[in-house]
Enzyme design. Structure first.
Site, PDB file in Angstrom:
ATOM      1  N   ILE A 229      -2.898 -15.593  45.821  1.00 57.27           N
ATOM      2  CA  ILE A 229      -3.129 -16.232  44.530  1.00 57.27           C
ATOM      3  C   ILE A 229      -4.609 -16.194  44.183  1.00 57.27           C
ATOM      4  O   ILE A 229      -5.469 -16.435  45.045  1.00 57.27           O
ATOM      5  CB  ILE A 229      -2.657 -17.702  44.577  1.00 57.27           C
ATOM      6  CG1 ILE A 229      -1.168 -17.782  44.940  1.00 57.27           C
ATOM      7  CG2 ILE A 229      -2.907 -18.404  43.242  1.00 57.27           C
ATOM      8  CD1 ILE A 229      -0.717 -19.175  45.313  1.00 57.27           C
ATOM      9  N   HIS A 230      -4.903 -15.887  42.938  1.00 60.35           N
ATOM     10  CA  HIS A 230      -6.282 -16.011  42.468  1.00 60.35           C
ATOM     11  C   HIS A 230      -6.675 -17.486  42.558  1.00 60.35           C
ATOM     12  O   HIS A 230      -5.870 -18.363  42.221  1.00 60.35           O
ATOM     13  CB  HIS A 230      -6.395 -15.519  41.023  1.00 60.35           C
ATOM     14  CG  HIS A 230      -7.809 -15.389  40.547  1.00 60.35           C
ATOM     15  ND1 HIS A 230      -8.579 -16.485  40.236  1.00 60.35           N
ATOM     16  CD2 HIS A 230      -8.584 -14.296  40.332  1.00 60.35           C
ATOM     17  CE1 HIS A 230      -9.771 -16.073  39.843  1.00 60.35           C
ATOM     18  NE2 HIS A 230      -9.796 -14.754  39.902  1.00 60.35           N
ATOM     19  N   PRO A 231      -7.897 -17.809  43.030  1.00 56.78           N
ATOM     20  CA  PRO A 231      -8.291 -19.221  43.147  1.00 56.78           C
ATOM     21  C   PRO A 231      -8.058 -20.029  41.869  1.00 56.78           C
ATOM     22  O   PRO A 231      -7.667 -21.200  41.931  1.00 56.78           O
ATOM     23  CB  PRO A 231      -9.783 -19.139  43.496  1.00 56.78           C
ATOM     24  CG  PRO A 231      -9.931 -17.828  44.192  1.00 56.78           C
ATOM     25  CD  PRO A 231      -8.957 -16.896  43.518  1.00 56.78           C
TER      26      PRO A 231
END
Length: 338
Positions: A229-231
């Site tokens: 997941i992208h932060p």
């Protein structure tokens, strides 16, 4: 006070600003005035339709600061993914090969282009201003869509999915895209996502490899992106995970981000939301904080409110709450605790 409501055509200038600020990979929020105008009109038309079962309708919501008259977020619900064109994703499953002579059986993970997720309701387009991240208003922006589904269940499928934006660097580099998609399109990741927002993912997906991609043959950096997941997408993931959504074997075909899946009837906000009637009061002895919505369609509204809820009794709402929800004494409302 912040209120979630359906988008209107007059929201276009502010909506485009939200699009400029949104995370790369949120392709349903393109920075293009004509495409956004079309999305707004689609949402308005969807709310005007008399719907008996889920179809191509798209419901676009905005989060508005009523005091500042400013949009601070947006989110969407597509009633049926893949209704007008295939909804492509990558299926991540083991491919097993065996040799009887050597008595060896070996499983290798492989990615296959598919449209298995056609027919499900899709949550998408989640974006909120940075100063509201990790607040109750993020919960409102995400979960009020689920209250809308609960109120109008005939408009939606039995399964709800969402794609979480996968990992890319601050410079817009996606190791997964560089290892897979870039070989078939001479485009950087950010440009591919931009084209998907302006057009559709179908024309790109149809040029992707039609045969399985064996994961061990990808660079390690790309393998590490599968399901990552992208932060900046973590909050959207966390909210829906608490709702009972789970990851499955499907990932985004551009950045490798995870897909979340849940039976509609099992989603916490849908299954456990309570119905009551509104009552205007001058003061509230608040006992808890809730997400509250009316059960309207075109006039749908949802807010965060501190209330004294007692089962079987009307729920007291202040004058400001009644105005924000566009309700009067006796109006039906729906609520779920925060």
């Amino acid at each position: 006070m912040l209120v979630l409501r359906p988008v209107e055509l007059t929201d276009l200038p502010q909506l485009q600003q939200l699009a400029r600020d949104s995370l790369v990979g949120v392709t349903s929020l393109p920075d293009d005035s004509e495409r956004l105008r079309s999305r707004i009109l689609e949402s308005c038309a969807s709310l005007d339709k008399d719907v008996e079962k889920h179809g191509p309708e798209n419901y676009f919501f905005v989060l508005e600061d009523l005091t500042a008259r400013r949009l601070v977020g947006c989110s969407e619900v597509l009633a049926t993914a893949g209704f007008n064109e295939p909804f492509y994703s990558l299926r991540n499953r083991h491919f097993t090969s065996a040799s009887r002579e050597l008595n060896i059986e070996h499983g290798v993970p492989a990615l296959s282009l598919c449209h298995d997720l056609n027919g499900h309701t899709l949550l998408r387009g989640f974006h909120i201003d940075d100063d509201l991240v990790r607040t109750e208003f993020s919960e409102l922006l995400s979960r009020a869509r689920l209250l809308f589904i609960a109120a109008h269940s005939q408009r939606f499928a039995d399964v709800v999915i969402t794609e979480i934006v996968g990992y890319s660097s601050d410079e817009g580099q996606s190791p997964f895209w560089d290892a897979v998609g870039k070989h078939f399109f001479d485009l950087p990741y950010t440009e591919a996502e931009r084209l998907c927002g302006l057009e559709s993912r179908t024309f790109l997906a149809e040029l992707m490899p039609q045969y399985p991609i064996y994961v061990p043959m990808l660079p390690q950096a790309a393998q590490d992106c599968i399901g990552r997941i992208h932060p900046d997408g973590q909050e959207a993931f966390d909210i829906l995970e608490r709702e009972g959504f789970e990851t499955n074997s499907y990932i985004d075909l551009f950045d490798g981000g995870p897909t979340l899946y849940a039976r509609t009837s099992n989603v916490l906000t849908i299954a456990q939301s309570l119905t009551a009637t509104a009552q205007a009061v001058s003061s509230i002895d608040a006992r808890g904080r809730y997400l509250v919505s009316n059960d309207a369609l075109k006039g749908y509204r949802a807010i965060v409110a501190e209330l004294d809820y007692q089962a079987g009794h009307p729920v007291g709402l202040s004058a400001d709450m009644c105005r924000a929800l566009n309700v009067t004494d006796g109006s039906p409302i729906r609520l779920i605790d925060l």
